[in-house]
Design a protein around this motif. Structure first.
Motif, PDB file in Angstrom:
ATOM      1  N   TYR A  99       3.648   3.635 -25.251  1.00 44.95           N
ATOM      2  CA  TYR A  99       3.825   3.839 -24.261  1.00 44.95           C
ATOM      3  C   TYR A  99       2.449   5.207 -22.916  1.00 44.95           C
ATOM      4  N   LYS A 100       1.851   5.689 -24.634  1.00 47.54           N
ATOM      5  CA  LYS A 100       0.397   6.069 -24.523  1.00 47.54           C
ATOM      6  C   LYS A 100      -0.218   4.725 -23.499  1.00 47.54           C
ATOM      7  N   LEU A 101      -0.105   3.923 -23.882  1.00 50.62           N
ATOM      8  CA  LEU A 101      -1.083   2.607 -24.325  1.00 50.62           C
ATOM      9  C   LEU A 101      -1.031   2.159 -22.566  1.00 50.62           C
ATOM     10  N   GLU A 102       0.322   2.032 -21.906  1.00 54.43           N
ATOM     11  CA  GLU A 102       1.038   1.565 -21.099  1.00 54.43           C
ATOM     12  C   GLU A 102       0.893   2.429 -19.650  1.00 54.43           C
ATOM     13  N   LEU A 103       0.173   3.585 -20.200  1.00 49.89           N
ATOM     14  CA  LEU A 103       0.955   4.885 -19.179  1.00 49.89           C
ATOM     15  C   LEU A 103      -0.801   4.870 -19.001  1.00 49.89           C
ATOM     16  N   GLY A 104      -1.911   4.476 -19.605  1.00 45.83           N
ATOM     17  CA  GLY A 104      -2.998   5.447 -19.391  1.00 45.83           C
ATOM     18  C   GLY A 104      -3.932   4.961 -20.040  1.00 45.83           C
TER      19      GLY A 104
ATOM     20  N   MET B 246     -11.199   1.387 -22.320  1.00 50.42           N
ATOM     21  CA  MET B 246     -10.060  -0.510 -22.730  1.00 50.42           C
ATOM     22  C   MET B 246      -9.163  -0.425 -22.120  1.00 50.42           C
ATOM     23  N   ASP B 247      -9.412  -1.931 -21.313  1.00 49.40           N
ATOM     24  CA  ASP B 247      -9.082  -2.198 -19.764  1.00 49.40           C
ATOM     25  C   ASP B 247      -7.527  -2.848 -20.572  1.00 49.40           C
ATOM     26  N   ARG B 248      -7.265  -3.271 -19.422  1.00 52.31           N
ATOM     27  CA  ARG B 248      -5.185  -2.588 -19.206  1.00 52.31           C
ATOM     28  C   ARG B 248      -4.896  -3.857 -20.271  1.00 52.31           C
ATOM     29  N   GLU B 249      -5.137  -5.111 -20.032  1.00 56.31           N
ATOM     30  CA  GLU B 249      -4.574  -6.190 -20.733  1.00 56.31           C
ATOM     31  C   GLU B 249      -4.973  -5.886 -21.969  1.00 56.31           C
ATOM     32  N   THR B 250      -5.989  -5.547 -22.010  1.00 55.73           N
ATOM     33  CA  THR B 250      -6.014  -5.348 -24.067  1.00 55.73           C
ATOM     34  C   THR B 250      -4.503  -4.009 -24.298  1.00 55.73           C
ATOM     35  N   ALA B 251      -4.751  -3.304 -23.537  1.00 54.81           N
ATOM     36  CA  ALA B 251      -3.773  -2.481 -23.658  1.00 54.81           C
ATOM     37  C   ALA B 251      -3.197  -2.447 -23.819  1.00 54.81           C
ATOM     38  N   GLN B 252      -1.826  -3.457 -23.182  1.00 61.44           N
ATOM     39  CA  GLN B 252      -1.057  -4.190 -23.019  1.00 61.44           C
ATOM     40  C   GLN B 252      -0.484  -4.783 -23.972  1.00 61.44           C
ATOM     41  N   LYS B 253      -1.885  -5.241 -24.568  1.00 57.05           N
ATOM     42  CA  LYS B 253      -1.506  -6.375 -26.163  1.00 57.05           C
ATOM     43  C   LYS B 253      -0.730  -5.279 -27.432  1.00 57.05           C
ATOM     44  N   TYR B 254      -2.190  -4.646 -27.602  1.00 57.04           N
ATOM     45  CA  TYR B 254      -1.724  -3.287 -28.340  1.00 57.04           C
ATOM     46  C   TYR B 254       0.272  -2.519 -27.713  1.00 57.04           C
ATOM     47  N   ALA B 255       0.314  -2.517 -27.353  1.00 55.38           N
ATOM     48  CA  ALA B 255       0.795  -1.708 -26.892  1.00 55.38           C
ATOM     49  C   ALA B 255       2.527  -2.660 -27.429  1.00 55.38           C
ATOM     50  N   MET B 256       2.531  -4.494 -26.608  1.00 50.76           N
ATOM     51  CA  MET B 256       3.143  -5.140 -27.498  1.00 50.76           C
ATOM     52  C   MET B 256       3.558  -5.387 -29.111  1.00 50.76           C
TER      53      MET B 256
END
Length: 70
Positions: free
Chosen positions: A60-65, A1-11
């Motif tokens: 946290y896990k999404l943002e971290l890794g 998963m790319d970082r931008e998508t991970a940040q959206k899911y984390a939000m």
């Protein structure tokens, strides 16, 4: 998963508990019926205390890794 998508899911995982506490909680503010010996609002807050911890851990896990299972 790319970082931008991970940040959206984390939000999204961070917003879910807020919605549960602020928007939905007033509907559970009744004295009866008791659920496991607690008023509905107390039961709702107790359940969401646990769910909030899981949501924030997932964020946290999404943002971290970049993934929940990594």
């Amino acid at each position: 998963m790319d970082r931008e998508t991970a940040q959206k899911y984390a939000m999204l995982l961070g917003i879910i508990p807020w919605v549960a506490y602020v928007i939905i909680s007033p509907f559970f503010n009744k004295p009866r019926p008791l659920i496991l010996g607690m008023p509905p609002l107390m039961f709702w807050n107790t359940i969401w205390l646990i769910i909030t911890s899981l949501c924030l851990y997932g964020a946290y896990k999404l943002e971290l890794g970049g993934g929940l299972l990594e």
